[in-house]
Design an enzyme around this catalytic site. Structure first.
Site, short mmCIF file in Angstrom:
data_model
loop_
_atom_site.label_atom_id
_atom_site.label_comp_id
_atom_site.label_asym_id
_atom_site.label_seq_id
_atom_site.Cartn_x
_atom_site.Cartn_y
_atom_site.Cartn_z
N LYS A 190 26.82 -12.92 51.30
CA LYS A 190 26.99 -13.68 49.80
C LYS A 190 28.41 -13.49 49.45
O LYS A 190 28.54 -12.23 49.07
CB LYS A 190 26.13 -13.02 48.81
CG LYS A 190 25.42 -14.03 47.92
CD LYS A 190 26.77 -14.59 46.77
CE LYS A 190 27.14 -13.63 45.75
NZ LYS A 190 28.33 -14.18 44.89
N GLY A 243 32.89 -4.60 45.34
CA GLY A 243 32.78 -5.10 43.91
C GLY A 243 33.01 -4.18 42.95
O GLY A 243 33.69 -2.92 42.89
N SER A 244 32.99 -4.68 41.53
CA SER A 244 32.95 -3.94 40.22
C SER A 244 32.05 -2.78 40.30
O SER A 244 30.96 -2.73 40.81
CB SER A 244 33.13 -4.76 39.00
OG SER A 244 31.67 -5.30 39.11
N THR A 245 32.31 -1.65 39.67
CA THR A 245 31.46 -0.59 39.45
C THR A 245 30.36 -0.97 38.16
O THR A 245 29.09 -0.80 38.65
CB THR A 245 32.12 0.53 38.64
OG1 THR A 245 33.34 0.97 39.61
CG2 THR A 245 31.40 1.84 38.36
N ARG A 246 30.76 -1.86 37.79
CA ARG A 246 29.35 -2.47 36.67
C ARG A 246 28.50 -3.23 37.57
O ARG A 246 27.19 -3.00 37.38
CB ARG A 246 30.26 -3.54 35.62
CG ARG A 246 29.26 -4.17 34.66
CD ARG A 246 30.06 -5.50 34.03
NE ARG A 246 30.19 -6.50 34.78
CZ ARG A 246 29.29 -7.56 35.18
NH1 ARG A 246 28.04 -7.46 34.93
NH2 ARG A 246 29.97 -8.48 35.83
N GLY A 248 28.09 -2.72 40.90
CA GLY A 248 27.54 -1.59 41.76
C GLY A 248 26.39 -0.97 41.27
O GLY A 248 25.28 -0.55 41.79
N GLU A 266 31.00 -0.03 47.63
CA GLU A 266 32.58 0.24 47.60
C GLU A 266 33.04 -0.45 46.24
O GLU A 266 33.23 -1.48 46.14
CB GLU A 266 33.24 -0.51 48.71
CG GLU A 266 32.47 0.00 50.13
CD GLU A 266 32.73 1.25 50.64
OE1 GLU A 266 33.62 1.96 50.16
OE2 GLU A 266 32.08 1.89 51.28
N CYS A 301 41.83 -2.86 44.99
CA CYS A 301 40.95 -1.72 44.32
C CYS A 301 41.78 -0.74 44.45
O CYS A 301 41.62 0.30 43.49
CB CYS A 301 39.74 -1.67 45.25
SG CYS A 301 39.92 -1.50 46.70
N GLU A 400 40.09 -0.64 34.85
CA GLU A 400 40.68 -1.29 35.77
C GLU A 400 41.02 -2.75 35.39
O GLU A 400 40.11 -3.38 34.97
CB GLU A 400 39.55 -1.37 36.93
CG GLU A 400 40.07 -1.88 38.21
CD GLU A 400 38.96 -2.21 39.31
OE1 GLU A 400 38.05 -2.45 39.04
OE2 GLU A 400 39.55 -1.71 40.44
P1 NAD Z 1 32.31 -8.39 41.10
O1 NAD Z 1 31.31 -7.01 40.97
O2 NAD Z 1 32.31 -9.10 39.73
O3 NAD Z 1 31.56 -9.12 42.14
C1 NAD Z 1 31.61 -8.70 43.68
C2 NAD Z 1 30.41 -9.69 44.10
O4 NAD Z 1 29.02 -9.23 43.49
C3 NAD Z 1 30.64 -11.15 44.17
O5 NAD Z 1 30.05 -11.87 45.42
C4 NAD Z 1 29.64 -11.77 42.83
O6 NAD Z 1 29.36 -12.74 42.92
C5 NAD Z 1 28.61 -10.47 43.11
N1 NAD Z 1 27.79 -10.27 41.82
C6 NAD Z 1 28.35 -10.24 40.83
N2 NAD Z 1 27.07 -10.20 40.00
C7 NAD Z 1 26.13 -9.81 40.43
C8 NAD Z 1 24.67 -9.28 40.23
N3 NAD Z 1 24.35 -9.43 38.80
N4 NAD Z 1 23.86 -9.23 41.18
C9 NAD Z 1 24.24 -9.41 42.59
N5 NAD Z 1 25.65 -9.79 42.86
C10 NAD Z 1 26.47 -9.83 41.97
O7 NAD Z 1 33.72 -7.89 41.50
P2 NAD Z 1 34.68 -8.89 41.96
O8 NAD Z 1 35.49 -9.37 40.35
O9 NAD Z 1 34.62 -9.88 42.79
O10 NAD Z 1 35.80 -8.11 42.62
C11 NAD Z 1 36.71 -7.18 41.83
C12 NAD Z 1 36.31 -5.62 42.00
O11 NAD Z 1 35.93 -5.18 43.53
C13 NAD Z 1 37.19 -4.69 41.55
O12 NAD Z 1 36.52 -3.68 40.59
C14 NAD Z 1 37.76 -4.35 43.00
O13 NAD Z 1 38.20 -2.79 42.60
C15 NAD Z 1 36.51 -4.08 43.92
N6 NAD Z 1 36.83 -3.76 45.07
C16 NAD Z 1 36.63 -2.62 45.65
C17 NAD Z 1 36.99 -2.45 47.03
C18 NAD Z 1 36.65 -1.01 47.56
O14 NAD Z 1 36.79 -0.96 49.06
N7 NAD Z 1 36.24 -0.09 46.87
C19 NAD Z 1 37.59 -3.54 47.55
C20 NAD Z 1 37.82 -4.46 47.18
C21 NAD Z 1 37.38 -4.86 45.77
#
Ligand code: NAD
Length: 497
Positions: A190, A243-246, A248, A266, A301, A400
């Site tokens: 996804k 993605g975001s910690t929220r 996660g 991650e 990130c 962040e």
């Molecule tokens: P995000 O958490 O908003 O979204 C990430 C993914 O999760 C997207 O595909 C989104 O559609 C999906 N998503 C969102 N809400 C969801 C839900 N309720 N249920 C299931 N899936 C859901 O993050 P973002 O804004 O796309 O990316 C930025 C974040 O990613 C930053 O916090 C960044 O630090 C982090 N990041 C971490 C790494 C790492 O390796 N640690 C690498 C790149 C980015």
């Protein structure tokens, strides 16, 4: 024609991305027939209609992945055969370099030069590296008594759900796909709704390379629809989430509410870059901090967003960072000379400008940038921004921002620097700048982060693990350690009479 010599504007004008999802080796519309507009942050133009995948599409993709896994069309192939196909897949990615780079830049706004020199080749290398590795990984025999033989073998998990962000859409996808596919899993991906185009094209290239149908399916859509349906699915064995910690946290909840699938998160970061007064090249430290932070518009990130500088060298450090800022003024992402492009969308632009206002009202001193740029283009650009006089309690130091905003925090002792660096919910990366050997080692040991750099920040390679301590996540992408996420360990006892 070399990539650099291409007329990227002409290519962009003729680009008609296919936004349909890909299940069972075939492009198709979403079950409900719904789409959403994919907006380019370069100029706010809608560049594609993308299938709005929902629960029914996730069900179809997971069923396809499960069929492919259960009949062994991929999982039972000898590792050497999987290697051959993955290496061919990597070659296909390189063969489509210009097309993928253009899609990536149009979709999320990063400079075309970076898409060409970093994102596409690093993604190809990742897929090839795991392909090359898989026929060189051995299982184990335990040192038991002679009356028995205990085999410890790794088996693929089954169906892996991969959910990735928009900041490195291609590369984050490759970091999940490489180890998951090499180990024999089937994958349902996804991609982010903000940048889904390269993942869809990637799946076509995988099939052209010989990956059997159903082994890699892509369902674009919103997080609360397609993402949630995938993470809650009872027939998904593991989730590889970046993605975001929220969000996660939600992944862990979804697993708890469904089948206790493995969750590998991650997540975000607020990495500390610590410069001591015994660093013998303050100018290089400052240039490195600026380069690493403003790369990818600050949407990384691991960006070194908290820059801790000893008070004796802080003025010199900031003067160099200020002098660097013009180099990172946002400019046309389709120009190969551009160093900083557009933020991913209007929402991200508002978030970043909001944090800049917060920094000012919290009492931090704005010493570079701070404003929106290139508004006349219709795109979403912010100047490279630097705050001095930040304290670690301010929101701009704790949260962040995910934009080109540096916070400089001054310190006076080593103990204070380590305490500030570690006083964060995150622990993704850190950097220490010192030319005292003892101090460099001591501080590197004391920093609570998944990766610590000494006197540099930009080294990176597929051979090393990437991931964080604390709320930056669990598990590791990259390196052979990533196989741990996508394999089960099985013990088989044989009695020997
Ligand atoms: P995000 O958490 O908003 O979204 C990430 C993914 O999760 C997207 O595909 C989104 O559609 C999906 N998503 C969102 N809400 C969801 C839900 N309720 N249920 C299931 N899936 C859901 O993050 P973002 O804004 O796309 O990316 C930025 C974040 O990613 C930053 O916090 C960044 O630090 C982090 N990041 C971490 C790494 C790492 O390796 N640690 C690498 C790149 C980015």
């Amino acid at each position: 024609m070399t990539s650099a010599a291409r007329d990227w504007h002409a290519l962009a004008a003729g680009c008609r991305p296919d936004g349909r999802l890909l299940i069972d080796g075939r492009r198709r519309d979403s079950a409900a027939g719904e789409t959403f507009g994919c907006v380019s942050p370069i100029d706010g133009r809608t560049i594609a209609q993308v299938a709005r995948g929902q629960a029914a599409d996730i069900d179809a993709a997971v069923a396809s992945a499960r069929r492919a896994f259960d009949d062994g069309r991929w999982a039972h192939k000898p590792p050497a055969v999987r290697k051959k196909i993955l290496v061919r897949f990597a070659e296909k990615i390189l063969g489509a370099k210009d097309e993928l780079a253009l899609l990536e830049t149009l979709d999320m706004g990063k400079p075309i030069g970076d898409s060409l020199s970093v994102d596409v080749p690093a993604s190809a290398r990742c897929i090839a590296w795991y392909g090359e590795a898989i026929d060189k990984v051995y299982d184990e025999i335990a040192p038991t008594a002679r009356s028995a033989l205990a085999l410890i073998t790794r088996e693929p998990m089954g169906v892996v759900g991969a959910i990735v962000p928009w900041n490195y859409p291609l590369l984050m996808t490759a970091w999940k796909l490489g180890p998951a596919l090499a180990a024999g899993n089937s994958v349902v991906l996804k991609p982010s709704e903000k940048a889904p185009l390269t993942a869809l094209r990637l799946a076509e290239l995988a099939i052209e390379a010989g990956l059997p149908e159903g082994v890699f399916n892509v369902v674009p859509g919103y997080g609360h629809e397609a993402g949630e349906a995938l993470a809650l699915h009872m027939d998904v064995d593991a989730i590889g989430f970046t993605g975001s910690t929220r969000v996660g946290r939600k992944m862990l909840e979804y697993a708890g509410r469904s089948n206790l699938k493995r969750v590998y998160n991650e997540l975000g970061g607020k990495s500390a870059f610590v410069v001591f007064d015994d660093c013998n090249d303050i100018a290089r430290a400052a240039r490195t901090a600026a380069g690493s932070l403003f790369f990818n518009q600050g949407e990384s990130c691991n960006a070194p967003t908290r820059v801790l500088v000893h008070e004796r060298v802080a003025d010199e450090f900031i003067a160099v960072v200020q002098a660097q800022a013009p180099k990172y003024q946002p400019a046309d992402p389709l120009n190969p000379d551009t160093a900083m492009g557009a933020l991913v969308d209007d929402q991200q632009l508002r978030t970043v400008l909001g944090y800049i206002d917060t920094g000012c009202s919290e009492g931090a001193r704005l010493v570079a940038g701070g404003r929106q740029a290139l508004a006349e283009t219709g795109g979403f650009y912010v100047e490279p921004t630097v705050f001095d006089g930040v304290t670690n309690q301010m929101r701009i130091a704790r949260e962040e921002i995910f934009g080109p905003v540096m916070s400089v925090i001054r310190f006076s002792t080593e103990g204070e620097a380590v305490a500030i660096a570690n006083d964060s919910p995150y622990g993704l990366q850190a950097s220490v700048w010192s030319h005292q050997l003892d101090r460099a080692h001591r501080v590197a040991r004391n920093l609570r982060a998944g990766t610590v750099h000494v006197n540099q920040y930009d080294e990176d390679d597929i051979t090393v693990p990437f991931g964080g301590y604390k709320q930056s996540g669990n598990g590791r992408d990259k390196s052979l350690h990533a196989f741990d996420k996508y394999t089960e360990l099985k013990t088989t006892w044989l009695r020997i009479d």
